[in-house]
Design a protein around this motif. Sequence first.
Motif, short mmCIF file in Angstrom:
data_model
loop_
_atom_site.label_atom_id
_atom_site.label_comp_id
_atom_site.label_asym_id
_atom_site.label_seq_id
_atom_site.Cartn_x
_atom_site.Cartn_y
_atom_site.Cartn_z
N ILE A 98 0.96 -0.88 -0.08
CA ILE A 98 -0.01 -0.25 -0.13
C ILE A 98 0.84 1.25 -0.09
O ILE A 98 1.05 2.00 -0.95
CB ILE A 98 -1.26 0.00 1.30
CG1 ILE A 98 -1.68 -1.70 1.24
CG2 ILE A 98 -2.10 1.14 1.19
CD1 ILE A 98 -2.75 -1.70 2.41
N THR A 99 1.90 1.27 1.36
CA THR A 99 2.80 2.98 0.79
C THR A 99 3.41 2.70 0.45
O THR A 99 3.67 3.84 -0.60
CB THR A 99 2.89 2.96 2.58
OG1 THR A 99 4.08 1.30 2.52
CG2 THR A 99 2.17 2.58 3.72
N ILE B 274 1.32 3.72 -3.29
CA ILE B 274 1.02 4.93 -2.72
C ILE B 274 2.33 6.12 -2.68
O ILE B 274 2.14 7.03 -3.70
CB ILE B 274 0.92 5.66 -1.96
CG1 ILE B 274 -0.71 4.71 -1.01
CG2 ILE B 274 0.23 7.33 -1.11
CD1 ILE B 274 -1.60 5.29 0.39
N VAL C 242 -7.49 -4.72 0.63
CA VAL C 242 -6.58 -3.48 -0.66
C VAL C 242 -5.26 -3.29 -0.66
O VAL C 242 -4.61 -2.82 -1.97
CB VAL C 242 -6.25 -2.09 0.78
CG1 VAL C 242 -5.72 -0.95 0.76
CG2 VAL C 242 -8.17 -1.76 1.20
N TYR D 268 -4.19 -3.00 -4.62
CA TYR D 268 -2.30 -1.54 -4.83
C TYR D 268 -1.66 -2.56 -5.94
O TYR D 268 -1.31 -1.97 -6.88
CB TYR D 268 -1.81 -1.55 -3.84
CG TYR D 268 -2.59 -0.17 -3.10
CD1 TYR D 268 -2.32 1.21 -3.73
CD2 TYR D 268 -3.35 -0.16 -2.07
CE1 TYR D 268 -3.58 2.54 -4.07
CE2 TYR D 268 -3.99 1.04 -1.33
CZ TYR D 268 -3.90 2.42 -1.88
OH TYR D 268 -4.41 3.50 -1.81
N ASP E 103 0.49 1.30 -9.35
CA ASP E 103 0.80 2.71 -9.23
C ASP E 103 0.14 3.98 -10.68
O ASP E 103 0.03 5.41 -9.99
CB ASP E 103 2.59 3.35 -9.37
CG ASP E 103 3.03 2.85 -10.33
OD1 ASP E 103 2.43 2.52 -11.26
OD2 ASP E 103 4.48 3.65 -10.14
N PRO F 284 -7.40 4.76 -6.65
CA PRO F 284 -7.51 4.28 -5.75
C PRO F 284 -9.55 3.53 -5.76
O PRO F 284 -9.76 4.98 -6.77
CB PRO F 284 -7.22 4.37 -4.64
CG PRO F 284 -7.31 6.00 -4.48
CD PRO F 284 -6.34 6.43 -6.27
N ALA G 260 -9.73 0.53 -0.48
CA ALA G 260 -8.55 1.44 -1.35
C ALA G 260 -9.03 3.05 -0.84
O ALA G 260 -7.75 3.67 -0.36
CB ALA G 260 -8.18 1.18 -2.69
N GLU H 49 -7.07 5.21 1.56
CA GLU H 49 -5.99 5.79 0.74
C GLU H 49 -5.37 7.46 2.31
O GLU H 49 -4.69 7.30 2.59
CB GLU H 49 -5.70 5.76 -0.57
CG GLU H 49 -4.71 6.64 -0.65
CD GLU H 49 -4.44 6.42 -1.98
OE1 GLU H 49 -4.46 5.57 -2.68
OE2 GLU H 49 -3.44 7.58 -2.01
N ILE I 73 -4.70 7.28 5.21
CA ILE I 73 -3.36 6.59 5.41
C ILE I 73 -2.39 7.56 4.82
O ILE I 73 -1.45 7.71 5.49
CB ILE I 73 -2.86 5.13 4.00
CG1 ILE I 73 -3.43 4.41 4.72
CG2 ILE I 73 -1.65 5.04 4.63
CD1 ILE I 73 -3.50 2.51 3.69
N LEU I 74 -2.95 7.92 3.97
CA LEU I 74 -2.06 8.95 3.81
C LEU I 74 -1.98 10.41 5.07
O LEU I 74 -0.72 10.68 5.42
CB LEU I 74 -2.90 9.91 2.88
CG LEU I 74 -2.44 9.15 0.81
CD1 LEU I 74 -2.91 10.45 0.49
CD2 LEU I 74 -0.91 9.44 1.07
#
Lengths: 164, 389
Positions: free
Chosen positions: A33-34, A37, B162, B166, B171, B175, B179, B183, B186-187
Amino acid sequence: MALITPSFGLIFWMLLGFGLLFFILKKFAWPFITNTIAAREHRIESQLMEAEKVRQDMANLKSEHQVLLVQAKEERDQILADARKMRDKLYEEAKEKANNEAKAIVEEAKKAIHFEKMKAMTDIKNEIANMSIEIAEKILREELSDQNKQEALVSKWMDDVHLN
Amino acid sequence: MTYNKRGKLLRVILFAFLAAIFPLNMQAGEHNEAEQGFNPGEFIIDHVIDSYGWHIAGEGDKSISVSLPIILFDNWKPVVFMSGKFHHGHAAYKGYAIGFTEDTKGKIVKLGGSDAGYTGHLEEGHTYIIDNQSTLIDISITKNVFALLLSIVLLCWIFLHVAKQYKDGGDNKAPKGMAALVEPVILFIRDEVAIPSIGKNKYEKFLPYLLTLFFFILINNLMGLIPIFPFGANLTGNIAVTGILAIITFFITSFSANKNYWIHLVNTPGVPWWLKIPLPIMPVVEIIGIFTKPFVLMIRLFANITAGHIIVLGFISLIFIFGQMAPALGYGISVVSIFFYLFMGLLELIVAFVQAFIFTLLTALYIGMAIEDHEEHAEAHEATEIVHN
Protein backbone atom coordinates in the motif's frame (compact mmCIF):
# COMPACT_ATOMS: atom_id res chain seq x y z
CA MET A 1 -12.54 -3.56 40.65
CA ALA A 2 -13.26 -5.42 37.47
CA LEU A 3 -13.18 -2.22 35.42
CA ILE A 4 -9.56 -1.38 36.13
CA THR A 5 -8.16 -4.87 36.70
CA PRO A 6 -6.54 -6.24 33.56
CA SER A 7 -7.29 -9.93 33.13
CA PHE A 8 -4.58 -12.34 32.14
CA GLY A 9 -6.61 -13.95 29.37
CA LEU A 10 -7.22 -10.69 27.58
CA ILE A 11 -3.56 -9.64 27.93
CA PHE A 12 -2.54 -12.98 26.45
CA TRP A 13 -4.95 -12.76 23.53
CA MET A 14 -4.20 -9.09 22.98
CA LEU A 15 -0.44 -9.71 22.76
CA LEU A 16 -0.95 -12.70 20.49
CA GLY A 17 -3.66 -11.10 18.36
CA PHE A 18 -2.15 -7.67 17.98
CA GLY A 19 1.28 -9.19 17.35
CA LEU A 20 -0.20 -11.43 14.67
CA LEU A 21 -2.15 -8.55 13.15
CA PHE A 22 0.95 -6.37 13.07
CA PHE A 23 3.02 -9.17 11.55
CA ILE A 24 0.44 -9.96 8.83
CA LEU A 25 -0.19 -6.35 7.91
CA LYS A 26 3.51 -5.43 7.99
CA LYS A 27 4.38 -8.40 5.81
CA PHE A 28 1.47 -8.53 3.38
CA ALA A 29 -0.35 -5.20 3.40
CA TRP A 30 1.54 -2.06 4.36
CA PRO A 31 4.54 -2.42 2.03
CA PHE A 32 2.31 -2.82 -1.02
CA ILE A 33 0.00 0.00 0.00
CA THR A 34 2.56 2.58 1.09
CA ASN A 35 5.00 1.75 -1.70
CA THR A 36 2.30 1.97 -4.34
CA ILE A 37 1.07 5.27 -2.94
CA ALA A 38 4.62 6.61 -2.85
CA ALA A 39 5.27 5.36 -6.40
CA ARG A 40 2.04 6.93 -7.62
CA GLU A 41 2.93 10.23 -5.92
CA HIS A 42 6.36 10.09 -7.49
CA ARG A 43 4.83 9.34 -10.86
CA ILE A 44 2.31 12.17 -10.63
CA GLU A 45 5.01 14.55 -9.51
CA SER A 46 7.31 13.63 -12.38
CA GLN A 47 4.42 13.84 -14.83
CA LEU A 48 3.49 17.27 -13.55
CA MET A 49 7.08 18.34 -13.94
CA GLU A 50 7.13 16.92 -17.43
CA ALA A 51 3.93 18.76 -18.27
CA GLU A 52 5.45 21.96 -16.93
CA LYS A 53 8.50 21.35 -19.10
CA VAL A 54 6.34 20.71 -22.17
CA ARG A 55 4.39 23.87 -21.42
CA GLN A 56 7.64 25.78 -21.18
CA ASP A 57 8.78 24.24 -24.46
CA MET A 58 5.51 25.17 -26.07
CA ALA A 59 5.87 28.72 -24.84
CA ASN A 60 9.40 28.83 -26.21
CA LEU A 61 8.22 27.35 -29.48
CA LYS A 62 5.48 29.95 -29.68
CA SER A 63 7.87 32.79 -29.13
CA GLU A 64 10.17 31.24 -31.72
CA HIS A 65 7.21 31.08 -34.04
CA GLN A 66 6.49 34.70 -33.36
CA VAL A 67 10.02 35.65 -34.23
CA LEU A 68 9.91 33.55 -37.38
CA LEU A 69 6.61 35.09 -38.36
CA VAL A 70 7.94 38.59 -37.90
CA GLN A 71 11.03 37.66 -39.88
CA ALA A 72 8.93 36.13 -42.62
CA LYS A 73 6.78 39.23 -42.79
CA GLU A 74 9.84 41.43 -43.01
CA GLU A 75 11.27 39.20 -45.67
CA ARG A 76 8.02 39.29 -47.60
CA ASP A 77 7.92 43.08 -47.40
CA GLN A 78 11.52 43.19 -48.52
CA ILE A 79 10.81 40.89 -51.43
CA LEU A 80 7.76 42.91 -52.39
CA ALA A 81 9.70 46.13 -52.21
CA ASP A 82 12.48 44.63 -54.28
CA ALA A 83 10.00 43.37 -56.80
CA ARG A 84 8.38 46.77 -57.02
CA LYS A 85 11.76 48.37 -57.57
CA MET A 86 12.68 45.78 -60.14
CA ARG A 87 9.40 46.31 -61.91
CA ASP A 88 9.90 50.07 -61.99
CA LYS A 89 13.42 49.61 -63.25
CA LEU A 90 12.32 47.21 -65.94
CA TYR A 91 9.55 49.60 -66.92
CA GLU A 92 11.96 52.49 -67.15
CA GLU A 93 14.40 50.40 -69.17
CA ALA A 94 11.73 49.15 -71.50
CA LYS A 95 10.43 52.65 -71.95
CA GLU A 96 13.88 54.01 -72.74
CA LYS A 97 14.58 51.17 -75.06
CA ALA A 98 11.31 51.69 -76.83
CA ASN A 99 12.01 55.39 -77.14
CA ASN A 100 15.41 54.74 -78.50
CA GLU A 101 14.11 52.24 -80.94
CA ALA A 102 11.37 54.59 -82.00
CA LYS A 103 13.94 57.30 -82.48
CA ALA A 104 16.12 54.98 -84.51
CA ILE A 105 13.17 53.95 -86.65
CA VAL A 106 12.24 57.56 -87.23
CA GLU A 107 15.83 58.32 -88.10
CA GLU A 108 15.93 55.43 -90.49
CA ALA A 109 12.67 56.53 -92.00
CA LYS A 110 13.98 60.02 -92.40
CA LYS A 111 17.08 58.70 -94.05
CA ALA A 112 15.04 56.51 -96.37
CA ILE A 113 12.74 59.40 -97.20
CA HIS A 114 15.71 61.59 -97.91
CA PHE A 115 17.25 58.87 -99.96
CA GLU A 116 14.04 58.33 -101.88
CA LYS A 117 13.69 62.06 -102.34
CA MET A 118 17.20 62.29 -103.69
CA LYS A 119 16.56 59.38 -105.92
CA ALA A 120 13.37 60.94 -107.16
CA MET A 121 15.15 64.21 -107.75
CA THR A 122 17.85 62.46 -109.69
CA ASP A 123 15.23 60.68 -111.74
CA ILE A 124 13.40 63.92 -112.33
CA LYS A 125 16.66 65.59 -113.24
CA ASN A 126 17.50 62.82 -115.59
CA GLU A 127 14.01 62.96 -117.04
CA ILE A 128 14.28 66.72 -117.36
CA ALA A 129 17.70 66.30 -118.92
CA ASN A 130 16.37 63.74 -121.37
CA MET A 131 13.38 65.91 -122.14
CA SER A 132 15.67 68.86 -122.53
CA ILE A 133 17.82 66.93 -124.83
CA GLU A 134 14.86 65.81 -126.85
CA ILE A 135 13.49 69.30 -126.89
CA ALA A 136 16.91 70.61 -127.76
CA GLU A 137 17.24 68.05 -130.48
CA LYS A 138 13.91 69.12 -131.91
CA ILE A 139 14.75 72.75 -131.61
CA LEU A 140 18.19 72.12 -132.95
CA ARG A 141 16.84 70.32 -135.86
CA GLU A 142 14.65 73.32 -136.49
CA GLU A 143 17.21 75.98 -135.78
CA LEU A 144 20.37 74.35 -136.93
CA SER A 145 19.97 75.28 -140.34
CA ASP A 146 21.71 78.47 -139.55
CA GLN A 147 25.27 77.98 -138.23
CA ASN A 148 25.41 81.14 -136.32
CA LYS A 149 22.21 80.72 -134.72
CA GLN A 150 23.25 77.26 -133.68
CA GLU A 151 26.31 78.42 -131.94
CA ALA A 152 24.62 81.29 -130.29
CA LEU A 153 21.91 79.02 -128.97
CA VAL A 154 24.28 76.43 -127.69
CA SER A 155 26.23 78.86 -125.73
CA LYS A 156 23.11 80.46 -124.38
CA TRP A 157 21.72 77.07 -123.18
CA MET A 158 24.93 76.16 -121.71
CA ASP A 159 24.72 79.23 -119.54
CA ASP A 160 21.20 78.40 -118.60
CA VAL A 161 22.14 74.86 -117.67
CA HIS A 162 24.76 76.30 -115.38
CA LEU A 163 22.21 78.43 -113.72
CA ASN A 164 20.16 75.48 -112.78
CA MET B 1 -16.70 -18.12 50.00
CA THR B 2 -20.30 -17.84 51.09
CA TYR B 3 -23.07 -17.63 48.61
CA ASN B 4 -25.78 -15.66 50.38
CA LYS B 5 -28.29 -12.88 50.07
CA ARG B 6 -26.18 -10.34 51.95
CA GLY B 7 -25.94 -7.27 49.74
CA LYS B 8 -22.63 -5.57 49.32
CA LEU B 9 -22.36 -1.86 48.73
CA LEU B 10 -19.94 -1.13 45.93
CA ARG B 11 -19.34 2.43 44.93
CA VAL B 12 -18.27 3.35 41.44
CA ILE B 13 -15.43 5.69 42.18
CA LEU B 14 -14.23 6.32 38.66
CA PHE B 15 -17.26 8.28 37.50
CA ALA B 16 -18.39 10.30 40.44
CA PHE B 17 -21.43 11.85 38.86
CA LEU B 18 -22.92 8.47 38.04
CA ALA B 19 -22.24 7.26 41.53
CA ALA B 20 -24.04 10.31 42.84
CA ILE B 21 -27.09 9.70 40.67
CA PHE B 22 -27.32 5.96 41.16
CA PRO B 23 -25.90 4.64 44.44
CA LEU B 24 -24.79 1.17 43.50
CA ASN B 25 -26.08 -1.76 45.44
CA MET B 26 -24.65 -4.84 43.85
CA GLN B 27 -26.02 -8.23 44.68
CA ALA B 28 -23.87 -11.27 44.98
CA GLY B 29 -26.32 -13.41 43.05
CA GLU B 30 -28.43 -12.40 40.14
CA HIS B 31 -31.42 -14.26 41.56
CA ASN B 32 -32.30 -11.27 43.64
CA GLU B 33 -32.27 -8.83 40.76
CA ALA B 34 -35.81 -9.49 39.62
CA GLU B 35 -37.11 -9.07 43.14
CA GLN B 36 -35.17 -5.93 43.91
CA GLY B 37 -35.76 -4.22 40.62
CA PHE B 38 -33.51 -2.59 38.08
CA ASN B 39 -30.01 -1.75 39.25
CA PRO B 40 -28.47 0.79 36.87
CA GLY B 41 -24.98 0.67 38.39
CA GLU B 42 -24.68 -3.06 37.95
CA PHE B 43 -26.36 -2.88 34.56
CA ILE B 44 -23.84 -0.33 33.32
CA ILE B 45 -20.76 -1.99 34.76
CA ASP B 46 -21.88 -5.40 33.43
CA HIS B 47 -22.09 -3.91 29.95
CA VAL B 48 -18.75 -2.15 30.16
CA ILE B 49 -16.60 -4.93 31.58
CA ASP B 50 -15.63 -8.23 30.02
CA SER B 51 -17.77 -11.35 30.39
CA TYR B 52 -17.57 -15.05 29.60
CA GLY B 53 -20.76 -15.17 27.57
CA TRP B 54 -22.17 -12.61 25.18
CA HIS B 55 -25.38 -11.34 26.67
CA ILE B 56 -27.89 -10.30 23.99
CA ALA B 57 -31.30 -9.81 25.59
CA GLY B 58 -33.36 -10.58 28.66
CA GLU B 59 -32.25 -10.78 32.26
CA GLY B 60 -31.45 -13.37 34.88
CA ASP B 61 -32.17 -16.98 33.95
CA LYS B 62 -34.34 -16.02 31.02
CA SER B 63 -31.64 -14.05 29.24
CA ILE B 64 -30.40 -14.97 25.80
CA SER B 65 -26.63 -15.16 25.48
CA VAL B 66 -24.12 -16.41 22.96
CA SER B 67 -22.01 -19.11 24.54
CA LEU B 68 -18.28 -18.55 24.14
CA PRO B 69 -15.48 -21.06 24.69
CA ILE B 70 -13.86 -21.28 28.12
CA ILE B 71 -10.21 -22.26 27.91
CA LEU B 72 -8.47 -23.07 31.18
CA PHE B 73 -5.14 -24.52 32.10
CA ASP B 74 -5.64 -26.30 35.39
CA ASN B 75 -2.18 -27.28 36.62
CA TRP B 76 -1.13 -27.03 32.93
CA LYS B 77 -3.87 -29.45 31.92
CA PRO B 78 -6.10 -27.84 29.29
CA VAL B 79 -9.84 -27.71 30.01
CA VAL B 80 -12.19 -26.48 27.30
CA PHE B 81 -15.97 -26.08 27.43
CA MET B 82 -18.62 -23.54 26.49
CA SER B 83 -19.58 -20.72 28.82
CA GLY B 84 -23.24 -21.75 28.55
CA LYS B 85 -22.45 -24.47 31.10
CA PHE B 86 -22.23 -21.80 33.81
CA HIS B 87 -25.89 -20.81 33.29
CA HIS B 88 -25.06 -17.11 33.67
CA GLY B 89 -22.99 -17.76 36.74
CA HIS B 90 -25.59 -19.82 38.59
CA ALA B 91 -24.02 -23.20 38.03
CA ALA B 92 -20.68 -24.91 38.40
CA TYR B 93 -19.24 -27.17 35.73
CA LYS B 94 -16.66 -29.88 36.49
CA GLY B 95 -15.67 -27.97 39.60
CA TYR B 96 -15.29 -24.61 37.88
CA ALA B 97 -17.58 -21.68 38.62
CA ILE B 98 -17.71 -17.94 38.12
CA GLY B 99 -16.84 -16.26 41.38
CA PHE B 100 -19.38 -14.07 43.14
CA THR B 101 -17.59 -12.68 46.18
CA GLU B 102 -15.91 -9.33 45.95
CA ASP B 103 -12.37 -10.59 45.33
CA THR B 104 -13.36 -13.28 42.82
CA LYS B 105 -16.33 -11.59 41.14
CA GLY B 106 -16.46 -12.30 37.44
CA LYS B 107 -13.42 -14.58 37.52
CA ILE B 108 -13.40 -18.34 37.10
CA VAL B 109 -12.57 -20.20 40.29
CA LYS B 110 -11.86 -23.84 40.95
CA LEU B 111 -13.91 -25.39 43.70
CA GLY B 112 -12.05 -27.49 46.20
CA GLY B 113 -12.73 -29.66 49.17
CA SER B 114 -15.93 -31.64 48.96
CA ASP B 115 -17.10 -29.62 45.98
CA ALA B 116 -14.15 -30.47 43.73
CA GLY B 117 -15.39 -31.48 40.31
CA TYR B 118 -18.95 -30.42 41.16
CA THR B 119 -21.33 -29.91 38.26
CA GLY B 120 -24.69 -28.39 38.94
CA HIS B 121 -26.63 -25.52 40.39
CA LEU B 122 -24.98 -23.33 43.00
CA GLU B 123 -27.13 -23.48 46.10
CA GLU B 124 -27.90 -20.30 47.94
CA GLY B 125 -26.56 -20.19 51.43
CA HIS B 126 -24.09 -22.98 50.76
CA THR B 127 -20.45 -22.27 51.44
CA TYR B 128 -18.11 -23.30 48.70
CA ILE B 129 -14.40 -23.80 49.21
CA ILE B 130 -12.03 -22.44 46.60
CA ASP B 131 -9.02 -24.47 45.62
CA ASN B 132 -6.20 -21.92 45.80
CA GLN B 133 -3.46 -24.52 45.59
CA SER B 134 -3.66 -25.40 41.91
CA THR B 135 -2.52 -23.01 39.19
CA LEU B 136 -5.49 -21.90 37.15
CA ILE B 137 -4.66 -20.04 33.96
CA ASP B 138 -7.67 -18.60 32.21
CA ILE B 139 -7.35 -17.74 28.50
CA SER B 140 -11.03 -18.06 27.68
CA ILE B 141 -12.46 -16.51 24.54
CA THR B 142 -14.40 -13.87 26.43
CA LYS B 143 -16.62 -11.21 24.91
CA ASN B 144 -13.64 -8.88 24.52
CA VAL B 145 -11.35 -11.59 23.14
CA PHE B 146 -14.04 -12.48 20.63
CA ALA B 147 -14.36 -8.82 19.63
CA LEU B 148 -10.57 -8.58 19.42
CA LEU B 149 -10.33 -11.61 17.12
CA LEU B 150 -13.22 -10.32 15.02
CA SER B 151 -11.54 -6.94 14.62
CA ILE B 152 -8.28 -8.65 13.65
CA VAL B 153 -10.07 -10.72 11.03
CA LEU B 154 -11.82 -7.60 9.72
CA LEU B 155 -8.60 -5.58 9.60
CA CYS B 156 -6.75 -8.40 7.84
CA TRP B 157 -9.56 -8.78 5.36
CA ILE B 158 -9.75 -5.04 4.66
CA PHE B 159 -6.06 -4.41 4.28
CA LEU B 160 -5.13 -7.60 2.45
CA HIS B 161 -7.94 -6.75 0.04
CA VAL B 162 -6.65 -3.19 -0.31
CA ALA B 163 -3.09 -4.43 -0.74
CA LYS B 164 -4.29 -6.71 -3.52
CA GLN B 165 -6.06 -3.78 -5.17
CA TYR B 166 -2.80 -1.83 -5.12
CA LYS B 167 -0.81 -4.82 -6.31
CA ASP B 168 -3.17 -5.36 -9.26
CA GLY B 169 -3.66 -1.70 -10.06
CA GLY B 170 -0.04 -0.65 -9.81
CA ASP B 171 0.89 2.99 -9.49
CA ASN B 172 -0.94 3.91 -12.67
CA LYS B 173 -4.50 3.74 -11.33
CA ALA B 174 -6.58 5.91 -9.03
CA PRO B 175 -7.69 4.08 -5.88
CA LYS B 176 -11.16 2.54 -6.05
CA GLY B 177 -13.58 1.03 -3.56
CA MET B 178 -11.99 0.04 -0.27
CA ALA B 179 -8.63 1.48 -1.30
CA ALA B 180 -10.22 4.86 -1.92
CA LEU B 181 -11.76 4.66 1.54
CA VAL B 182 -8.57 3.93 3.45
CA GLU B 183 -6.03 5.78 1.33
CA PRO B 184 -6.85 9.28 2.62
CA VAL B 185 -6.56 7.96 6.17
CA ILE B 186 -3.24 6.28 5.42
CA LEU B 187 -2.01 9.51 3.83
CA PHE B 188 -3.23 11.46 6.84
CA ILE B 189 -1.31 9.21 9.24
CA ARG B 190 1.77 9.43 7.06
CA ASP B 191 1.71 13.15 6.27
CA GLU B 192 0.17 14.63 9.40
CA VAL B 193 1.30 12.20 12.07
CA ALA B 194 4.40 10.21 11.11
CA ILE B 195 6.40 12.70 9.05
CA PRO B 196 5.98 15.81 11.27
CA SER B 197 6.57 13.84 14.47
CA ILE B 198 9.38 11.50 13.49
CA GLY B 199 11.00 13.24 10.56
CA LYS B 200 11.16 12.68 6.85
CA ASN B 201 14.14 10.39 6.91
CA LYS B 202 13.22 8.01 9.70
CA TYR B 203 9.45 7.73 9.62
CA GLU B 204 9.26 4.78 7.22
CA LYS B 205 10.52 2.29 9.78
CA PHE B 206 7.71 3.18 12.20
CA LEU B 207 4.88 3.75 9.73
CA PRO B 208 3.60 0.12 9.73
CA TYR B 209 3.23 0.17 13.52
CA LEU B 210 1.53 3.58 13.52
CA LEU B 211 -0.90 2.49 10.80
CA THR B 212 -1.69 -0.80 12.50
CA LEU B 213 -2.17 1.00 15.81
CA PHE B 214 -4.45 3.66 14.35
CA PHE B 215 -6.67 1.30 12.41
CA PHE B 216 -6.81 -1.21 15.28
CA ILE B 217 -7.99 1.44 17.76
CA LEU B 218 -10.31 3.04 15.23
CA ILE B 219 -12.07 -0.14 14.14
CA ASN B 220 -12.51 -1.31 17.74
CA ASN B 221 -13.80 2.10 18.81
CA LEU B 222 -16.32 1.98 15.97
CA MET B 223 -17.24 -1.65 16.58
CA GLY B 224 -17.87 -0.74 20.21
CA LEU B 225 -20.45 1.82 19.13
CA ILE B 226 -22.59 -0.70 17.25
CA PRO B 227 -24.93 -2.14 19.89
CA ILE B 228 -25.76 -5.38 18.05
CA PHE B 229 -23.99 -8.73 18.30
CA PRO B 230 -21.17 -9.35 17.30
CA PHE B 231 -20.28 -5.74 17.98
CA GLY B 232 -20.69 -3.56 21.02
CA ALA B 233 -17.90 -4.98 23.17
CA ASN B 234 -15.99 -2.34 25.07
CA LEU B 235 -12.59 -3.50 23.83
CA THR B 236 -10.70 -0.20 23.58
CA GLY B 237 -12.28 0.74 26.91
CA ASN B 238 -10.58 -2.23 28.53
CA ILE B 239 -7.51 -1.46 30.58
CA ALA B 240 -5.70 -4.63 29.47
CA VAL B 241 -6.03 -3.74 25.79
CA THR B 242 -5.01 -0.10 26.13
CA GLY B 243 -2.27 -1.19 28.54
CA ILE B 244 -0.78 -3.62 26.02
CA LEU B 245 -0.87 -0.97 23.29
CA ALA B 246 0.82 1.52 25.62
CA ILE B 247 3.46 -1.04 26.62
CA ILE B 248 4.23 -1.83 22.96
CA THR B 249 4.64 1.91 22.33
CA PHE B 250 6.87 2.13 25.42
CA PHE B 251 9.09 -0.71 24.19
CA ILE B 252 9.33 0.63 20.65
CA THR B 253 10.22 4.06 22.02
CA SER B 254 12.81 2.71 24.44
CA PHE B 255 14.46 0.28 22.04
CA SER B 256 14.70 2.72 19.16
CA ALA B 257 15.96 5.57 21.35
CA ASN B 258 19.38 6.95 20.54
CA LYS B 259 22.17 8.05 22.90
CA ASN B 260 20.87 11.62 23.06
CA TYR B 261 17.59 10.48 24.54
CA TRP B 262 19.20 8.66 27.45
CA ILE B 263 21.72 11.46 28.04
CA HIS B 264 18.88 13.97 28.14
CA LEU B 265 17.12 11.87 30.74
CA VAL B 266 20.05 12.01 33.13
CA ASN B 267 21.42 15.41 32.21
CA THR B 268 18.57 17.53 30.93
CA PRO B 269 19.95 20.45 28.95
CA GLY B 270 18.75 23.98 29.63
CA VAL B 271 17.98 23.27 33.29
CA PRO B 272 19.85 24.98 36.22
CA TRP B 273 22.55 22.73 37.69
CA TRP B 274 21.07 22.84 41.19
CA LEU B 275 18.08 20.88 39.92
CA LYS B 276 20.44 18.00 39.11
CA ILE B 277 23.11 18.17 41.86
CA PRO B 278 23.08 17.29 44.70
CA LEU B 279 19.40 16.31 44.57
CA PRO B 280 18.69 14.72 41.16
CA ILE B 281 15.23 16.29 40.88
CA MET B 282 15.17 16.67 37.09
CA PRO B 283 16.59 13.20 36.31
CA VAL B 284 13.99 11.68 38.63
CA VAL B 285 11.22 13.66 36.95
CA GLU B 286 12.48 12.68 33.51
CA ILE B 287 12.77 9.01 34.41
CA ILE B 288 9.28 9.01 35.90
CA GLY B 289 8.24 10.76 32.70
CA ILE B 290 9.20 7.84 30.46
CA PHE B 291 6.77 5.67 32.41
CA THR B 292 4.00 8.23 32.77
CA LYS B 293 3.86 8.76 29.01
CA PRO B 294 2.63 5.22 28.19
CA PHE B 295 0.60 5.20 31.41
CA VAL B 296 -1.24 8.31 30.27
CA LEU B 297 -1.77 6.74 26.84
CA MET B 298 -3.35 3.73 28.52
CA ILE B 299 -5.61 5.78 30.81
CA ARG B 300 -6.70 8.28 28.18
CA LEU B 301 -8.01 5.73 25.69
CA PHE B 302 -9.53 3.53 28.40
CA ALA B 303 -11.27 6.41 30.17
CA ASN B 304 -12.56 8.11 27.04
CA ILE B 305 -14.09 5.04 25.51
CA THR B 306 -15.44 3.63 28.77
CA ALA B 307 -16.90 7.00 29.74
CA GLY B 308 -18.68 7.18 26.39
CA HIS B 309 -20.18 3.74 26.91
CA ILE B 310 -21.18 4.56 30.49
CA ILE B 311 -22.94 7.77 29.49
CA VAL B 312 -24.84 6.04 26.72
CA LEU B 313 -25.81 3.21 29.07
CA GLY B 314 -26.82 5.80 31.65
CA PHE B 315 -29.30 7.33 29.25
CA ILE B 316 -30.67 3.89 28.45
CA SER B 317 -30.90 3.11 32.17
CA LEU B 318 -33.04 6.20 32.68
CA ILE B 319 -35.79 4.56 30.63
CA PHE B 320 -35.88 1.53 32.93
CA ILE B 321 -35.60 3.54 36.12
CA PHE B 322 -38.60 5.64 35.16
CA GLY B 323 -40.34 2.64 33.64
CA GLN B 324 -40.23 0.97 37.05
CA MET B 325 -42.06 3.90 38.61
CA ALA B 326 -44.73 3.93 35.93
CA PRO B 327 -44.63 2.38 32.45
CA ALA B 328 -45.95 5.59 30.88
CA LEU B 329 -43.12 7.54 32.45
CA GLY B 330 -40.69 5.06 30.94
CA TYR B 331 -42.14 5.54 27.46
CA GLY B 332 -42.12 9.29 27.94
CA ILE B 333 -38.53 9.47 29.08
CA SER B 334 -37.45 7.12 26.29
CA VAL B 335 -37.97 9.93 23.78
CA VAL B 336 -35.54 12.14 25.67
CA SER B 337 -33.18 9.25 26.29
CA ILE B 338 -33.05 8.21 22.66
CA PHE B 339 -32.43 11.81 21.65
CA PHE B 340 -29.50 12.04 24.07
CA TYR B 341 -28.33 8.59 23.01
CA LEU B 342 -28.22 9.77 19.40
CA PHE B 343 -26.37 12.90 20.40
CA MET B 344 -23.85 10.86 22.41
CA GLY B 345 -23.56 8.35 19.59
CA LEU B 346 -22.53 11.10 17.18
CA LEU B 347 -20.16 12.52 19.77
CA GLU B 348 -18.69 9.05 20.29
CA LEU B 349 -18.20 8.75 16.56
CA ILE B 350 -15.94 11.80 16.72
CA VAL B 351 -14.30 10.49 19.89
CA ALA B 352 -13.59 7.18 18.13
CA PHE B 353 -11.55 8.99 15.49
CA VAL B 354 -10.02 11.54 17.84
CA GLN B 355 -8.83 8.97 20.38
CA ALA B 356 -7.35 6.72 17.69
CA PHE B 357 -5.64 9.79 16.24
CA ILE B 358 -4.33 11.04 19.60
CA PHE B 359 -2.97 7.65 20.61
CA THR B 360 -1.18 7.36 17.26
CA LEU B 361 0.04 10.95 17.29
CA LEU B 362 1.44 10.69 20.80
CA THR B 363 3.10 7.38 19.96
CA ALA B 364 4.68 9.02 16.93
CA LEU B 365 5.78 12.00 19.02
CA TYR B 366 7.35 9.78 21.69
CA ILE B 367 9.19 7.81 19.03
CA GLY B 368 10.22 11.08 17.38
CA MET B 369 11.55 12.41 20.69
CA ALA B 370 13.49 9.21 21.29
CA ILE B 371 15.24 9.16 17.93
CA GLU B 372 15.56 12.84 17.14
CA ASP B 373 18.92 14.44 16.55
CA HIS B 374 20.10 17.00 19.02
CA GLU B 375 19.18 20.05 16.92
CA GLU B 376 15.54 19.15 16.53
CA HIS B 377 14.93 18.76 20.22
CA ALA B 378 13.37 22.10 21.09
CA GLU B 379 10.88 21.99 18.23
CA ALA B 380 9.51 18.52 18.92
CA HIS B 381 9.27 19.31 22.62
CA GLU B 382 7.04 22.24 21.86
CA ALA B 383 4.80 20.11 19.70
CA THR B 384 4.36 17.58 22.50
CA GLU B 385 3.46 20.29 24.93
CA ILE B 386 0.74 21.56 22.62
CA VAL B 387 -0.80 18.11 22.32
CA HIS B 388 -0.68 17.61 26.09
CA ASN B 389 -2.56 20.80 26.63
